[in-house]
Structures are given as structure tokens and as C-alpha cells.
Write an enzyme that holds these catalytic residues in place. Structure first.
Site, PDB file in Angstrom:
ATOM      1  N   ASP A 107       0.860  -1.176   0.000  1.00 35.12           N
ATOM      2  CA  ASP A 107       0.000   0.000   0.000  1.00 35.12           C
ATOM      3  C   ASP A 107       0.907   1.239   0.000  1.00 35.12           C
ATOM      4  OD1 ASP A 107      -2.372   1.604   0.539  1.00 35.12           O
ATOM      5  OD2 ASP A 107      -1.596   1.791   2.579  1.00 35.12           O
ATOM      6  N   ASP A 124      -0.347   5.171   0.835  1.00 33.62           N
ATOM      7  CA  ASP A 124      -0.673   6.135   1.909  1.00 33.62           C
ATOM      8  C   ASP A 124      -0.703   5.486   3.291  1.00 33.62           C
ATOM      9  OD1 ASP A 124      -0.951   7.906  -0.136  1.00 33.62           O
ATOM     10  OD2 ASP A 124      -3.120   8.133   0.042  1.00 33.62           O
ATOM     11  N   ASP A 177      -1.891  -0.766   6.022  1.00 37.13           N
ATOM     12  CA  ASP A 177      -2.152  -0.080   7.287  1.00 37.13           C
ATOM     13  C   ASP A 177      -3.623   0.059   7.622  1.00 37.13           C
ATOM     14  OD1 ASP A 177      -2.639   1.928   5.263  1.00 37.13           O
ATOM     15  OD2 ASP A 177      -2.589   3.408   6.874  1.00 37.13           O
TER      16      ASP A 177
HETATM   17 MG   LIG Z   1      -3.110   3.115   3.466  1.00 38.78          MG
END
Ligand SMILES: [Mg+2]
Length: 266
Positions: free
Chosen positions: A8, A10, A214
Site C-alpha cells: 500500500d 498512503d 495499514d
Molecule cells: Mg493506506
């Protein structure tokens, strides 16, 4: 054995607030010198992905719009497979075209009277202001092809009606932070990871897949890899999921990313 890293952006490889990744540069260089594919698997659009590929010097395939499509550079794999040729890429589309998503959103607005404002209803300047981006970043963020992000300016108890409408029309949704998203029901990070993993296996034989994320929208990706890992978030905790062999990095964002890469890849 060939290792494949799905990541991922961000809040994971990039800091959630200022998009910096300085801590990750040495590990990125080490991965590149070992020819370990670094596959972005993100909600970001094609131009946003291209921006970070260029900046980080990464030439591997990538997954855009939360699993809406897989972009594979021409001749990346030594064999041919079914895809759409487009601007130097071989594209595997899983999602539904943007126009159809826009049309569904307008229908829902007309049928319910809900205050719904999509990125397609806003100018670049309005997106920049709303998402706290500079104008160039907003232009790239607005270039959605298999997903539409929108603001739902209604009380939370009306969410159920919105979600039912989206499903009734044959689409799917995600909700993270300020924006809601409408997309095709086959647009899924996990499906995209599985398709790419099969292609990598055809190329290299056995492979080992590692995934780093995340938040909620990473769950399908984390379930689709052999070694899932999460980095610490800005609140000091981790994504709340139980997955066998899930590794929880001590570091936040890019620092946690480095920790995972050093532990499982380098
Ligand atoms: Mg993310």
C-alpha cells in the site's frame, strides 16, 4: 525463491500526512538491486501511481483505484496474456468504467435527495481545497477511472439506505476517512494480487508473496499474500484484524515498512 512485495502507499510506504518516505530509501535501493518486484497496491489513480513510480524509480506492475485495474508494463513478462493494450501497458481491468459509476451516483442522488458530492462534481481547485492537496496533486487524484470518491453530507443513520442503493444497482462500496467510494463489485485489491501472483508464478516458478498495509482497504490484499504485515498507524495502534502469521511492525508508516522489508525480504 523469487520474492514479490505488494505494498500500500498512503500511511504505509508514504507518511499518511506529508507523503514522505525518506526512511525507506535504503531499503528500496536494496530491493531494486536484488530485482525484487515492488508492486504498488493502492487506492491511488493511474497518474498518482505513475508519479511515485517515476520518483522512486520503480518499473514493476501496479494496482490502481483499490483493485480497479492492474497495469503491467509492456514486455514485463516474457509470455503473452489477455489484457488491453494502452500507452505502454498491458491492462487487466477488474472494475467498472468511471462513467457508469458517475451515472449510478447521480441516480441515487435523484432517487433519495441525499447530498452527495463526487470528485467528478468538483473542480480541481475544489478537490485541492477539500482534500488538502496542492493543485497538481489534486489533478492526479481526480483522474479516477474505476472508482468514484464522494462526500456523503447526511446523518450517519442514512448510510444504510445509501449502501443498499449501491448494492441494488450492482456496484460495491468502501468507506475510509472523509470519502466514500463506489466501484465495481469485482474491483478488489485481493483479486488483483491473486491475478498478478499467478503471472509472477508463470514467469519465475515458485514465488513468495509479502504484503504490507495499514488500514481496512488493505485487508483483501493481506489475505491474498503468504506473509501479511501491517505498520503502526498515527494513533499508535494497528489495523484491527486477526490473520494467522500477521506481522505487526513497531514502526509507524515508512519506518514500519522498512522493518517488514528487512525482516522478510532482505
Ligand atoms: Mg493506506
Amino acid at each position: 525463491m523469487k520474492q514479490i512485495l505488494f505494498t500500500d502507499l498512503d500511511g504505509t510506504l508514504l507518511d499518511l500526512y506529508d507523503y514522505t518516505y525518506d526512511a525507506a530509501i535504503p531499503a528500496l535501493d536494496a530491493l531494486k538491486s536484488r530485482n525484487t518486484p515492488i508492486v504498488f497496491c493502492t487506492a491511488k489513480t493511474l497518474p498518482e501511481n505513475e508519479y511515485y513510480r517515476e520518483e522512486l524509480g520503480i518499473k514493476d506492475p501496479f494496482i490502481v483505484d483499490n483493485g480497479g485495474a492492474i497495469f503491467i508494463p509492456d514486455k514485463y513478462f516474457s509470455f503473452e496474456f489477455e489484457c488491453k493494450n494502452r500507452n505502454g501497458y498491458c491492462v487487466v481491468e477488474l472494475g467498472v468504467a468511471y462513467d457508469e459509476l458517475r451515472k449510478a451516483l447521480k441516480e441515487i442522488r435523484a432517487e433519495t435527495g441525499f447530498k452527495i458530492t463526487g470528485f467528478g462534481d468538483m473542480s480541481v481547485e475544489e478537490v485541492a481545497e477539500d482534500a488538502n492537496l496542492d493543485v497538481e496533486k489534486a489533478r492526479r487524484a481526480k483522474a479516477k477511472e474505476y472508482n468514484e470518491s464522494f462526500i456523503f453530507d447526511e446523518p450517519e443513520e442514512k448510510e444504510g439506505v445509501l449502501f443498499d442503493k449501491i448494492i441494488d444497482k450492482g456496484f460495491s462500496y468502501t468507506h475510509g476517512g472523509r470519502y466514500y467510494n463506489i466501484h465495481g463489485k469485482n474491483a478488489d485489491k485481493g483479486k488483483a494480487v491473486k491475478i498478478l501472483t499467478e503471472l509472477f508464478k508463470r514467469e519465475y516458478g515458485e514465488v513468495k508473496t509479502i504484503g504490507i498495509g495499514d488500514s481496512m482497504n488493505d485487508i483483501p490484499m493481506l489475505k491474498a499474500v503468504e506473509q501479511p504485515a501491517v505498520v503502526r498507524n498515527k494513533k499508535g495502534g494497528w489495523l484491527d484484524i486477526s490473520l494467522t502469521n500477521l506481522y505487526k511492525a513497531q514502526g509507524e508508516g515508512p519506518e514500519g515498512w522498512v522493518e517488514v522489508v528487512e525482516k522478510f525480504v532482505l
